[in-house]
Design a protein around this motif. Structure first.
Motif, PDB file in Angstrom:
ATOM      1  N   PRO A 161      51.718  32.969  47.041  1.00  0.00           N
ATOM      2  CA  PRO A 161      51.557  34.160  46.202  1.00  0.00           C
ATOM      3  C   PRO A 161      50.324  34.146  45.299  1.00  0.00           C
ATOM      4  O   PRO A 161      49.731  35.197  45.050  1.00  0.00           O
ATOM      5  CB  PRO A 161      52.842  34.180  45.375  1.00  0.00           C
ATOM      6  CG  PRO A 161      53.841  33.467  46.233  1.00  0.00           C
ATOM      7  CD  PRO A 161      53.058  32.386  46.921  1.00  0.00           C
ATOM      8  N   PHE A 162      49.927  32.957  44.809  1.00  0.00           N
ATOM      9  CA  PHE A 162      48.781  32.918  43.905  1.00  0.00           C
ATOM     10  C   PHE A 162      47.454  33.179  44.628  1.00  0.00           C
ATOM     11  O   PHE A 162      46.418  33.349  43.985  1.00  0.00           O
ATOM     12  CB  PHE A 162      48.725  31.587  43.156  1.00  0.00           C
ATOM     13  CG  PHE A 162      49.670  31.525  41.983  1.00  0.00           C
ATOM     14  CD1 PHE A 162      49.515  32.378  40.907  1.00  0.00           C
ATOM     15  CD2 PHE A 162      50.715  30.618  41.963  1.00  0.00           C
ATOM     16  CE1 PHE A 162      50.389  32.339  39.817  1.00  0.00           C
ATOM     17  CE2 PHE A 162      51.588  30.562  40.893  1.00  0.00           C
ATOM     18  CZ  PHE A 162      51.425  31.425  39.817  1.00  0.00           C
ATOM     19  N   VAL A 163      47.469  33.248  45.961  1.00  0.00           N
ATOM     20  CA  VAL A 163      46.289  33.643  46.714  1.00  0.00           C
ATOM     21  C   VAL A 163      46.089  35.160  46.641  1.00  0.00           C
ATOM     22  O   VAL A 163      44.971  35.658  46.778  1.00  0.00           O
ATOM     23  CB  VAL A 163      46.406  33.176  48.186  1.00  0.00           C
ATOM     24  CG1 VAL A 163      45.313  33.760  49.056  1.00  0.00           C
ATOM     25  CG2 VAL A 163      46.372  31.646  48.256  1.00  0.00           C
ATOM     26  N   TYR A 164      47.185  35.882  46.420  1.00  0.00           N
ATOM     27  CA  TYR A 164      47.146  37.349  46.332  1.00  0.00           C
ATOM     28  C   TYR A 164      46.444  37.768  45.042  1.00  0.00           C
ATOM     29  O   TYR A 164      46.733  37.253  43.959  1.00  0.00           O
ATOM     30  CB  TYR A 164      48.565  37.888  46.374  1.00  0.00           C
ATOM     31  CG  TYR A 164      48.709  39.387  46.425  1.00  0.00           C
ATOM     32  CD1 TYR A 164      48.261  40.117  47.522  1.00  0.00           C
ATOM     33  CD2 TYR A 164      49.321  40.071  45.377  1.00  0.00           C
ATOM     34  CE1 TYR A 164      48.424  41.500  47.579  1.00  0.00           C
ATOM     35  CE2 TYR A 164      49.489  41.447  45.424  1.00  0.00           C
ATOM     36  CZ  TYR A 164      49.033  42.157  46.524  1.00  0.00           C
ATOM     37  OH  TYR A 164      49.201  43.523  46.569  1.00  0.00           O
ATOM     38  N   ASN A 165      45.545  38.729  45.140  1.00  0.00           N
ATOM     39  CA  ASN A 165      44.679  39.079  44.012  1.00  0.00           C
ATOM     40  C   ASN A 165      45.375  39.772  42.853  1.00  0.00           C
ATOM     41  O   ASN A 165      44.816  39.829  41.750  1.00  0.00           O
ATOM     42  CB  ASN A 165      43.535  39.986  44.487  1.00  0.00           C
ATOM     43  CG  ASN A 165      42.539  39.262  45.365  1.00  0.00           C
ATOM     44  OD1 ASN A 165      42.337  38.054  45.212  1.00  0.00           O
ATOM     45  ND2 ASN A 165      41.911  39.976  46.294  1.00  0.00           N
ATOM     46  N   ASN A 184      53.432  26.777  46.408  1.00  0.00           N
ATOM     47  CA  ASN A 184      53.172  25.356  46.672  1.00  0.00           C
ATOM     48  C   ASN A 184      52.669  24.638  45.427  1.00  0.00           C
ATOM     49  O   ASN A 184      52.540  23.413  45.425  1.00  0.00           O
ATOM     50  CB  ASN A 184      52.213  25.174  47.857  1.00  0.00           C
ATOM     51  CG  ASN A 184      50.838  25.787  47.625  1.00  0.00           C
ATOM     52  OD1 ASN A 184      50.243  25.671  46.551  1.00  0.00           O
ATOM     53  ND2 ASN A 184      50.300  26.448  48.657  1.00  0.00           N
ATOM     54  N   GLY A 185      52.362  25.387  44.371  1.00  0.00           N
ATOM     55  CA  GLY A 185      52.019  24.796  43.080  1.00  0.00           C
ATOM     56  C   GLY A 185      50.595  24.310  42.933  1.00  0.00           C
ATOM     57  O   GLY A 185      50.177  23.945  41.833  1.00  0.00           O
ATOM     58  N   SER A 186      49.819  24.317  44.008  1.00  0.00           N
ATOM     59  CA  SER A 186      48.488  23.707  43.964  1.00  0.00           C
ATOM     60  C   SER A 186      47.501  24.472  43.104  1.00  0.00           C
ATOM     61  O   SER A 186      46.466  23.925  42.701  1.00  0.00           O
ATOM     62  CB  SER A 186      47.922  23.566  45.383  1.00  0.00           C
ATOM     63  OG  SER A 186      47.750  24.842  45.981  1.00  0.00           O
ATOM     64  N   LEU A 187      47.790  25.736  42.797  1.00  0.00           N
ATOM     65  CA  LEU A 187      46.856  26.562  42.025  1.00  0.00           C
ATOM     66  C   LEU A 187      47.303  26.754  40.583  1.00  0.00           C
ATOM     67  O   LEU A 187      46.724  27.550  39.844  1.00  0.00           O
ATOM     68  CB  LEU A 187      46.683  27.928  42.716  1.00  0.00           C
ATOM     69  CG  LEU A 187      46.148  27.875  44.154  1.00  0.00           C
ATOM     70  CD1 LEU A 187      46.082  29.268  44.764  1.00  0.00           C
ATOM     71  CD2 LEU A 187      44.774  27.205  44.204  1.00  0.00           C
ATOM     72  N   ILE A 188      48.333  26.017  40.171  1.00  0.00           N
ATOM     73  CA  ILE A 188      48.830  26.143  38.797  1.00  0.00           C
ATOM     74  C   ILE A 188      48.166  25.094  37.915  1.00  0.00           C
ATOM     75  O   ILE A 188      48.655  23.966  37.762  1.00  0.00           O
ATOM     76  CB  ILE A 188      50.364  26.007  38.732  1.00  0.00           C
ATOM     77  CG1 ILE A 188      51.029  27.060  39.626  1.00  0.00           C
ATOM     78  CG2 ILE A 188      50.864  26.168  37.289  1.00  0.00           C
ATOM     79  CD1 ILE A 188      52.540  26.976  39.685  1.00  0.00           C
ATOM     80  N   ASP A 189      47.006  25.443  37.353  1.00  0.00           N
ATOM     81  CA  ASP A 189      46.346  24.550  36.403  1.00  0.00           C
ATOM     82  C   ASP A 189      46.812  24.913  34.995  1.00  0.00           C
ATOM     83  O   ASP A 189      47.692  25.766  34.805  1.00  0.00           O
ATOM     84  CB  ASP A 189      44.826  24.638  36.543  1.00  0.00           C
ATOM     85  CG  ASP A 189      44.280  26.054  36.367  1.00  0.00           C
ATOM     86  OD1 ASP A 189      44.988  26.902  35.774  1.00  0.00           O
ATOM     87  OD2 ASP A 189      43.145  26.315  36.819  1.00  0.00           O
ATOM     88  N   SER A 190      46.246  24.298  33.985  1.00  0.00           N
ATOM     89  CA  SER A 190      46.699  24.524  32.608  1.00  0.00           C
ATOM     90  C   SER A 190      46.469  25.962  32.165  1.00  0.00           C
ATOM     91  O   SER A 190      47.289  26.540  31.437  1.00  0.00           O
ATOM     92  CB  SER A 190      45.991  23.553  31.653  1.00  0.00           C
ATOM     93  OG  SER A 190      44.584  23.703  31.740  1.00  0.00           O
ATOM     94  N   LYS A 226      49.387  16.992  43.002  1.00  0.00           N
ATOM     95  CA  LYS A 226      49.090  18.337  42.487  1.00  0.00           C
ATOM     96  C   LYS A 226      50.364  19.014  41.982  1.00  0.00           C
ATOM     97  O   LYS A 226      50.337  19.733  40.980  1.00  0.00           O
ATOM     98  CB  LYS A 226      48.439  19.182  43.580  1.00  0.00           C
ATOM     99  CG  LYS A 226      47.020  18.752  43.939  1.00  0.00           C
ATOM    100  CD  LYS A 226      46.424  19.662  45.001  1.00  0.00           C
ATOM    101  CE  LYS A 226      45.007  19.230  45.361  1.00  0.00           C
ATOM    102  NZ  LYS A 226      44.411  20.107  46.408  1.00  0.00           N
ATOM    103  N   ILE A 227      51.478  18.778  42.667  1.00  0.00           N
ATOM    104  CA  ILE A 227      52.754  19.349  42.236  1.00  0.00           C
ATOM    105  C   ILE A 227      53.173  18.756  40.895  1.00  0.00           C
ATOM    106  O   ILE A 227      53.629  19.475  39.991  1.00  0.00           O
ATOM    107  CB  ILE A 227      53.831  19.105  43.305  1.00  0.00           C
ATOM    108  CG1 ILE A 227      53.547  19.963  44.545  1.00  0.00           C
ATOM    109  CG2 ILE A 227      55.240  19.397  42.755  1.00  0.00           C
ATOM    110  CD1 ILE A 227      54.406  19.628  45.749  1.00  0.00           C
ATOM    111  N   MET A 228      53.021  17.438  40.768  1.00  0.00           N
ATOM    112  CA  MET A 228      53.363  16.793  39.498  1.00  0.00           C
ATOM    113  C   MET A 228      52.502  17.332  38.360  1.00  0.00           C
ATOM    114  O   MET A 228      52.991  17.564  37.243  1.00  0.00           O
ATOM    115  CB  MET A 228      53.199  15.269  39.607  1.00  0.00           C
ATOM    116  CG  MET A 228      54.166  14.594  40.580  1.00  0.00           C
ATOM    117  SD  MET A 228      55.911  14.812  40.139  1.00  0.00           S
ATOM    118  CE  MET A 228      56.379  16.146  41.262  1.00  0.00           C
ATOM    119  N   SER A 229      51.240  17.567  38.635  1.00  0.00           N
ATOM    120  CA  SER A 229      50.342  18.131  37.626  1.00  0.00           C
ATOM    121  C   SER A 229      50.764  19.550  37.264  1.00  0.00           C
ATOM    122  O   SER A 229      50.785  19.928  36.077  1.00  0.00           O
ATOM    123  CB  SER A 229      48.898  18.132  38.150  1.00  0.00           C
ATOM    124  OG  SER A 229      48.029  18.766  37.241  1.00  0.00           O
TER     125      SER A 229
END
Length: 487
Positions: A161-165, A184-190, A226-229
């Motif tokens: 979903p975070f790929v969707y604009n 997948n959580g890979s795009l969830i930064d701070s 990345k998930i843990m982060s």
């Protein structure tokens, strides 16, 4: 809405706002005492009653640590809009149509993803070419139509979903709604986590396969870190979040172990969702499905840990007794894919109608969805809830009866290539599930609960057969031609 009705809604909503402020001060016992009488009256499923009370107590614990934005939206968007305002609208719709609108639906605005996991259920949906992402105008329209039906809780899936604009535009422009997302959580930064915390109306649920070894084997090296982060970013910012796990023959027992659940509780997870691997999507493999015995083991473990641990746990295949069997086909939910096709279930990749051509209310009342509703529950044993793997003849019958089309290339394999294997599996699982249901589950209930429970199952079956009886279809299906030309 009349003056008295408006006054009642005003009193109820302000009472809920006041209660929410004092919720952290209530003991679990006091909270349960406050809600138990209504829950016992309105929910005929014993495990369903326990689950709702667990929602109350676990939410109380986690909201105490949540950001102000998350606490505010949990009350305003979920508790008030979905449970009070939305309930009134759904009740009015029930009086007009003769049945209840679903409580939620899943929407997948894109099937694009930055990972390439083997066995992905969505792996064969179209990702390139024209109209591969749901246009914002259609997404926005679906949200508005949802609210017209009293639906204020939406689950976002994909793809990633975070790929969707337009994800944050969705959360901002529809902040009166509450969302859950599978990611997948890979795009969830701070920065993303802080934005979610400020908006407050999204619960991200991050997909895991076990611990680091199992997760990286399926999702790619380094993904577990990345998930843990991502989880740490969400926890630090006071966001409610959870995990999602797909049970296969390889990891089934691990993901329902105390060690696994305790690990993610310690990471701050509020909720844990479980799915059963089904041979659909990218390179489907029947041998990856958990065995019948593994499914029953998963049921026992989740039911036990749900009562013991500070996390909500739910399983879309093992929790039939909790909600009266299959919830798909518009009974409690349905799925809109990235092309606008409306599918009865995230895992049932067949459609007949599309939101580009028909309104959601009309699609829910269509021959396709009524065909599923008329057959629910598919089995009196609610441990055998699914039209795909437990009662596979149901899916084949409905697709043939209404002329539904596969919503992506290869989707028909579940009713053709895998038909014989699924019939064999359903028979073998049915024997194990019947033994559990009749000799363990039902005897564990009190005589009063068991009697009410079984009578309600019979009533629900008879009522659905009557309410959703076959009728001549008034509308045509322009979406069939349009949708098939975009595949």
């Amino acid at each position: 809405m009349g003056i008295l009705s408006k006054a009642h809604e005003f009193v109820v909503t302000n009472t809920l706002r006041g209660m929410a402020k004092f919720l952290p001060l209530l003991s679990d016992e006091k909270l349960i005492a406050v809600v138990k009488k209504r829950i016992d009256t309105e929910i005929p499923y014993p495990e369903g009653r326990d689950f709702v009370m667990r929602i109350m107590t676990v939410a109380k614990h986690h909201l105490a640590k949540a950001s102000p934005g998350c606490r505010r939206r949990a009350v305003e968007s979920f508790l008030i809009n979905s449970e009070v305002k939305g309930a009134k609208t759904r009740e009015a719709l029930q009086q007009r149509l003769g049945y209840w609108a679903p409580y939620l639906f899943v929407i997948s605005p894109t099937m694009k993803c930055n990972l390439n996991c083997w066995g992905c259920y969505a792996g064969e949906y179209e990702k390139s070419g024209k109209e591969t992402d749901l246009p914002w105008e259609l997404f926005d329209s679906a949200m508005k139509q949802a609210k017209e039906m009293g639906i204020y809780f939406i689950v976002i899936s994909g793809g990633e979903p975070f790929v969707y604009n337009h994800i944050f535009r969705l959360l901002e422009e529809h902040n009166d709604m509450y969302f859950q997302m599978y990611t997948n959580g890979s795009l969830i930064d701070s920065e993303v986590a802080k934005r979610i915390a400020d908006l407050g109306n999204l619960i991200p649920c991050i997909s895991v396969e076990g611990f680091e070894k199992e997760t990286d084997e399926r999702r790619g090296k380094g993904q577990f870190k990345k998930i843990m982060s991502a989880m740490e970013n969400l926890r630090k910012n006071g966001v409610l979040f959870g995990y999602s796990a797909t049970a296969t023959r390889q990891n089934n027992d691990m993901i329902v172990s105390d060690e696994f659940v305790d690990f993610y509780v310690d990471k701050g997870c509020f909720i844990g969702w479980y799915f059963n691997y089904i041979p659909i999507g990218r390179v489907p493999r029947f041998e990856l499905m958990p065995t019948p015995q593994q499914r029953i083991h998963r049921k026992r473990q989740i039911s036990r840990m749900r009562l013991e641990k500070d996390i909500l746990l739910a399983d879309f295949w093992c929790d039939g007794p909790l909600c009266g069997g299959c919830i798909a086909g518009g009974r409690h939910y349905f799925h809109i894919n990235n092309k606008g096709d409306v599918e009865p279930c995230v895992f049932t990749h067949f459609a007949k109608y599309n939101i580009r051509d028909m309104r959601l209310e009309d699609i829910l009342d269509s021959d396709f969805f009524r065909a599923f509703r008329r057959r629910q529950p598919y089995n009196k044993n609610l441990m055998r809830p699914c039209a795909i793997i437990d009662n596979p003849e149901v899916l084949r019958e409905v697709v043939q009866e209404v002329g539904a089309y596969p919503s992506h290339e290869g989707a028909e394999s579940i009713i053709t290539e895998f038909a014989a294997q699924l019939d064999k599996y359903a028979k073998e699982y049915g024997e194990v599930a019947d033994d559990y249901w009749f000799n363990e589950y039902l005897p564990s209930l009190t005589e009063s609960d068991r009697k009410t429970f079984l009578e309600y199952i019979d009533f629900m079956k008879a009522d659905d057969e009557k309410v959703f009886a076959r009728r001549p279809e008034v509308s045509t299906s322009p979406s069939k031609t349009r949708s098939q030309t975009t595949q």
